[in-house]
Design a protein around this motif. Sequence first.
Motif, PDB file in Angstrom:
ATOM      1  N   GLY A 307       0.890  -0.398  -0.485  1.00 23.63           N
ATOM      2  CA  GLY A 307      -0.386   0.499  -0.030  1.00 23.63           C
ATOM      3  C   GLY A 307       0.451   1.394   0.017  1.00 23.63           C
ATOM      4  N   VAL A 308       1.978   0.753   0.952  1.00 20.46           N
ATOM      5  CA  VAL A 308       2.359   2.373   1.351  1.00 20.46           C
ATOM      6  C   VAL A 308       3.350   2.975  -0.390  1.00 20.46           C
ATOM      7  CG1 VAL A 308       5.186   3.573   2.372  1.00 20.46           C
ATOM      8  CG2 VAL A 308       3.159   2.531   3.236  1.00 20.46           C
ATOM      9  N   VAL A 311       1.320   4.272  -2.767  1.00 27.26           N
ATOM     10  CA  VAL A 311       0.913   5.717  -2.431  1.00 27.26           C
ATOM     11  C   VAL A 311       1.806   6.662  -3.329  1.00 27.26           C
ATOM     12  CG1 VAL A 311       1.125   7.441  -0.654  1.00 27.26           C
ATOM     13  CG2 VAL A 311       0.121   5.451  -0.733  1.00 27.26           C
ATOM     14  N   GLY A 312       3.603   6.098  -3.381  1.00 31.74           N
ATOM     15  CA  GLY A 312       4.889   6.860  -3.473  1.00 31.74           C
ATOM     16  C   GLY A 312       3.504   6.561  -4.658  1.00 31.74           C
ATOM     17  N   ALA A 313       4.157   5.337  -6.265  1.00 34.53           N
ATOM     18  CA  ALA A 313       3.522   5.450  -7.258  1.00 34.53           C
ATOM     19  C   ALA A 313       2.594   7.190  -7.195  1.00 34.53           C
ATOM     20  CB  ALA A 313       3.018   4.771  -7.682  1.00 34.53           C
ATOM     21  N   ALA A 314       1.751   6.776  -6.611  1.00 31.76           N
ATOM     22  CA  ALA A 314       0.588   7.856  -6.807  1.00 31.76           C
ATOM     23  C   ALA A 314       1.381   9.723  -6.772  1.00 31.76           C
ATOM     24  CB  ALA A 314      -0.555   7.933  -6.375  1.00 31.76           C
ATOM     25  N   ILE A 315       1.841   9.538  -6.101  1.00 34.39           N
ATOM     26  CA  ILE A 315       3.040  10.977  -5.802  1.00 34.39           C
ATOM     27  C   ILE A 315       4.005  10.862  -6.801  1.00 34.39           C
ATOM     28  CG2 ILE A 315       5.147  11.993  -4.171  1.00 34.39           C
ATOM     29  CD1 ILE A 315       3.500  10.582  -2.424  1.00 34.39           C
ATOM     30  N   VAL A 316       4.716   9.976  -7.818  1.00 39.01           N
ATOM     31  CA  VAL A 316       5.403  10.389  -8.622  1.00 39.01           C
ATOM     32  C   VAL A 316       4.833  10.692  -9.777  1.00 39.01           C
ATOM     33  CG1 VAL A 316       6.931   9.337 -10.754  1.00 39.01           C
ATOM     34  CG2 VAL A 316       6.927   8.913  -7.543  1.00 39.01           C
ATOM     35  N   LEU A 317       3.603  10.187  -9.484  1.00 39.71           N
ATOM     36  CA  LEU A 317       2.436  10.523 -11.294  1.00 39.71           C
ATOM     37  C   LEU A 317       2.026  11.997 -10.797  1.00 39.71           C
ATOM     38  CD1 LEU A 317       0.668   7.491 -11.671  1.00 39.71           C
ATOM     39  CD2 LEU A 317       1.787   8.281 -12.764  1.00 39.71           C
ATOM     40  N   ALA A 318       1.865  12.647  -9.820  1.00 36.62           N
ATOM     41  CA  ALA A 318       1.478  13.931  -9.360  1.00 36.62           C
ATOM     42  C   ALA A 318       2.848  14.983  -9.868  1.00 36.62           C
ATOM     43  CB  ALA A 318       0.793  14.190  -8.028  1.00 36.62           C
ATOM     44  N   ALA A 319       3.540  14.529  -9.576  1.00 40.15           N
ATOM     45  CA  ALA A 319       5.137  15.238  -9.933  1.00 40.15           C
ATOM     46  C   ALA A 319       4.659  15.101 -10.929  1.00 40.15           C
ATOM     47  CB  ALA A 319       6.303  14.965  -9.157  1.00 40.15           C
ATOM     48  N   ILE A 320       5.154  14.623 -11.881  1.00 42.94           N
ATOM     49  CA  ILE A 320       4.651  14.373 -13.164  1.00 42.94           C
ATOM     50  C   ILE A 320       4.048  15.334 -13.589  1.00 42.94           C
ATOM     51  CG2 ILE A 320       4.870  12.904 -15.587  1.00 42.94           C
ATOM     52  CD1 ILE A 320       6.336  10.386 -13.666  1.00 42.94           C
ATOM     53  N   PHE A 321       2.952  14.719 -13.559  1.00 41.07           N
ATOM     54  CA  PHE A 321       2.020  16.158 -13.904  1.00 41.07           C
ATOM     55  C   PHE A 321       2.266  17.154 -13.589  1.00 41.07           C
ATOM     56  CE2 PHE A 321      -2.155  19.285 -13.128  1.00 41.07           C
ATOM     57  CZ  PHE A 321      -1.987  18.873 -14.240  1.00 41.07           C
ATOM     58  N   LEU A 322       2.766  17.250 -12.317  1.00 39.39           N
ATOM     59  CA  LEU A 322       3.222  18.363 -11.837  1.00 39.39           C
ATOM     60  C   LEU A 322       4.107  19.789 -12.928  1.00 39.39           C
ATOM     61  CD1 LEU A 322       2.697  21.247 -10.157  1.00 39.39           C
ATOM     62  CD2 LEU A 322       4.545  20.303  -8.306  1.00 39.39           C
TER      63      LEU A 322
END
Length: 327
Positions: A307-308, A311-322
């Motif tokens: 699960g953690v 969450v890390g994968a989601a944060i990386v995807l958010a960084a790419i979008f940013l």
Amino acid sequence: MRPAAPLLASRAVAEPLIVPVAEGREPRPVLGYVMVMTAATLWAVNGTVSKVILTTGLSSLRLAEVRSTGAFLLLALALAVTQPEALRIRRGEVPYFILFGVGGLALVQWFYFLAIHRLPIGIALLIQYIAPVLVALWARYVLHESVRRRIWLALLLALTGLALVVEIWSGVSLDAAGVGASLGAAGSYALYVLLAERRIGERDPISLVCLGFLFASILWAVIRPWWSFPSHLVGEDLSLHGHLSSVHLPVWSLMAWMIVLGTIVPFGLLVAALRHITATRAGIVAMLEPIVGALVAWAWLGESLGGVQLVGAAIVLAAIFLAQSAR
């Protein structure tokens, strides 16, 4: 990898810096991002393919030699038929291609293989992926360019996400030599992207990558002469292991996949993408590699993703979008 890596391993400024391109060509950022994402996905799959090949007993350095030399020969053959003039190297270009091929393409694999002998692959990959930070720091403090704050936030988010994916707090004792090798891989990856970005306006991506692999291949041939290559392994049938353990393929077919779809296509895509997006953004988007790599390992080899880590994968995807939105 890219690399490994490796590696892996791919500047945002007030006025976005795109290297000069051929007259009449306009940068197309969306196309650039798609190219890098595709390259990262192919590299991620190639990690598992390479891991399967290594179960034959072939050394990691030998595999890197096959990868570099095979990529050079196929690219050179294609150029010899379609654009033979692209294979010419001007005298003034020789130092550049030595640095690009040896310092970038070859050493990013060399350092990555050294690192994974001493560190868990995930930790080695995380350290290697500080390369985009090195690119941004070079842009800011050496080239004196103004790097947007949003890019710095994207880099911070991406590294945080990667730390969650590899669970860096899990009590692993880090070997100093392994950390040094990982940092070397990060530096080589950053050097590769920066050098490619600076020359892409003068050469097409295929000839640039081809000539880089030429000098990488020369280095490997000196370190591991071809006359001592264990050629008997190439014709053996090999189980794909994990969920595909019942499937057997000849080693040469996996090597062919590694050379074409794991090397030529992704390296060409990354270099071509630098016509459309800057090196920092390309480096951030390339951070998809460890995320996709974890998913491939789960689907193919049965390695779990907690699960953690999700969450890390989601944060990386958010960084790419940013990073994509920082225009």
